[in-house]
Design a protein around this motif. Structure first.
Motif, PDB file in Angstrom:
ATOM      1  N   SER A   1       1.139  -1.677   0.143  1.00  0.00           N
ATOM      2  CA  SER A   1      -0.214   0.341  -0.003  1.00  0.00           C
ATOM      3  C   SER A   1       0.832   1.046  -0.203  1.00  0.00           C
ATOM      4  O   SER A   1       0.081   2.134   0.182  1.00  0.00           O
ATOM      5  CB  SER A   1      -0.337  -0.102   1.121  1.00  0.00           C
ATOM      6  OG  SER A   1       0.259  -0.115   2.093  1.00  0.00           O
ATOM      7  N   TYR A   2       2.605   0.902   0.450  1.00  0.00           N
ATOM      8  CA  TYR A   2       3.134   2.559   0.588  1.00  0.00           C
ATOM      9  C   TYR A   2       3.593   2.365  -1.190  1.00  0.00           C
ATOM     10  O   TYR A   2       4.134   3.340  -0.990  1.00  0.00           O
ATOM     11  CB  TYR A   2       4.062   1.918   1.255  1.00  0.00           C
ATOM     12  CG  TYR A   2       3.203   2.603   3.051  1.00  0.00           C
ATOM     13  CD1 TYR A   2       3.243   3.514   3.421  1.00  0.00           C
ATOM     14  CD2 TYR A   2       3.309   0.961   3.761  1.00  0.00           C
ATOM     15  CE1 TYR A   2       2.667   3.508   4.525  1.00  0.00           C
ATOM     16  CE2 TYR A   2       2.589   0.943   5.392  1.00  0.00           C
ATOM     17  CZ  TYR A   2       2.500   2.576   5.204  1.00  0.00           C
ATOM     18  OH  TYR A   2       2.025   2.987   6.181  1.00  0.00           O
ATOM     19  N   HIS A   3       3.317   1.672  -2.319  1.00  0.00           N
ATOM     20  CA  HIS A   3       4.203   1.633  -3.511  1.00  0.00           C
ATOM     21  C   HIS A   3       4.338   2.657  -3.699  1.00  0.00           C
ATOM     22  O   HIS A   3       2.284   3.419  -4.065  1.00  0.00           O
ATOM     23  CB  HIS A   3       3.529   0.502  -4.335  1.00  0.00           C
ATOM     24  CG  HIS A   3       4.401   0.670  -5.418  1.00  0.00           C
ATOM     25  ND1 HIS A   3       5.260   0.200  -5.665  1.00  0.00           N
ATOM     26  CD2 HIS A   3       3.958   0.828  -6.568  1.00  0.00           C
ATOM     27  CE1 HIS A   3       6.214  -0.239  -7.014  1.00  0.00           C
ATOM     28  NE2 HIS A   3       4.970   0.610  -7.763  1.00  0.00           N
ATOM     29  N   GLY A   4       5.590   3.583  -4.651  1.00  0.00           N
ATOM     30  CA  GLY A   4       5.318   4.598  -4.944  1.00  0.00           C
ATOM     31  C   GLY A   4       5.145   5.945  -4.064  1.00  0.00           C
ATOM     32  O   GLY A   4       5.094   7.322  -4.519  1.00  0.00           O
ATOM     33  N   CYS A   5       4.840   6.347  -3.367  1.00  0.00           N
ATOM     34  CA  CYS A   5       4.545   6.902  -1.513  1.00  0.00           C
ATOM     35  C   CYS A   5       5.991   6.985  -1.266  1.00  0.00           C
ATOM     36  O   CYS A   5       6.142   8.514  -1.367  1.00  0.00           O
ATOM     37  CB  CYS A   5       4.185   6.396  -0.647  1.00  0.00           C
ATOM     38  SG  CYS A   5       2.344   6.191  -0.886  1.00  0.00           S
ATOM     39  N   VAL A   6       7.651   6.376  -1.565  1.00  0.00           N
ATOM     40  CA  VAL A   6       8.782   6.879  -1.483  1.00  0.00           C
ATOM     41  C   VAL A   6       9.305   6.949  -2.408  1.00  0.00           C
ATOM     42  O   VAL A   6       9.124   5.772  -3.275  1.00  0.00           O
ATOM     43  CB  VAL A   6       8.950   5.892  -0.125  1.00  0.00           C
ATOM     44  CG1 VAL A   6      10.896   6.359   0.029  1.00  0.00           C
ATOM     45  CG2 VAL A   6       8.072   6.078   0.733  1.00  0.00           C
ATOM     46  N   GLN A   7      10.202   8.403  -2.862  1.00  0.00           N
ATOM     47  CA  GLN A   7      10.938   8.770  -3.665  1.00  0.00           C
ATOM     48  C   GLN A   7      12.493   8.782  -4.154  1.00  0.00           C
ATOM     49  O   GLN A   7      12.702   9.673  -2.759  1.00  0.00           O
ATOM     50  CB  GLN A   7      10.319   9.829  -4.848  1.00  0.00           C
ATOM     51  CG  GLN A   7       9.078   9.148  -5.186  1.00  0.00           C
ATOM     52  CD  GLN A   7       8.889   8.134  -6.130  1.00  0.00           C
ATOM     53  OE1 GLN A   7       9.378   8.133  -7.025  1.00  0.00           O
ATOM     54  NE2 GLN A   7       7.555   7.643  -6.056  1.00  0.00           N
TER      55      GLN A   7
END
Length: 111
Positions: free
Chosen positions: A98-104
């Motif tokens: 569910s955190y995929h793409g939230c941290v770059q």
């Protein structure tokens, strides 16, 4: 199910023939074929793996602390592995995903 099974077997044979006639094409050291149980209760999934293990004559590996219940048979470097993933493990994966793409990551500096 029979149609999918026939297509997989035909595809494997065609791949083997192709690789045999094209020795210049690299291959990996192993080639796994995975079967994942259908979604259902943990008990039902374990029963499916137990049935497959009985047909294969292979042991069951119970790693339910990690979330996997598996059996496998190898033909040299080719392996057929049947896998059940527990409800809890699927929930942990969904939560983490569910955190995929939230941290770059920071941009990589040009060299």
């Amino acid at each position: 199910m029979t149609h999918d099974r026939t297509a997989i077997i035909t595809g494997l044979r065609r791949l083997a023939d192709f690789l045999d006639t094209h020795p210049d094409i690299p291959v990996s050291a192993t080639a796994p074929l995975y079967h994942f149980t259908r979604d259902g209760s943990d008990t039902g999934q374990r029963a499916e793996i137990d049935q497959i293990a009985a047909r294969l004559g292979s042991p069951v590996k119970d790693e339910t602390d990690y979330g996997h219940y598996t059996t496998a048979i190898s033909f040299g470097p080719i392996e057929y592995r049947a896998i059940a993933i527990t409800t809890e493990a699927r929930a942990r994966h969904a939560a983490a995903a569910s955190y995929h793409g939230c941290v770059q990551p920071d941009p990589t500096p040009a060299t």
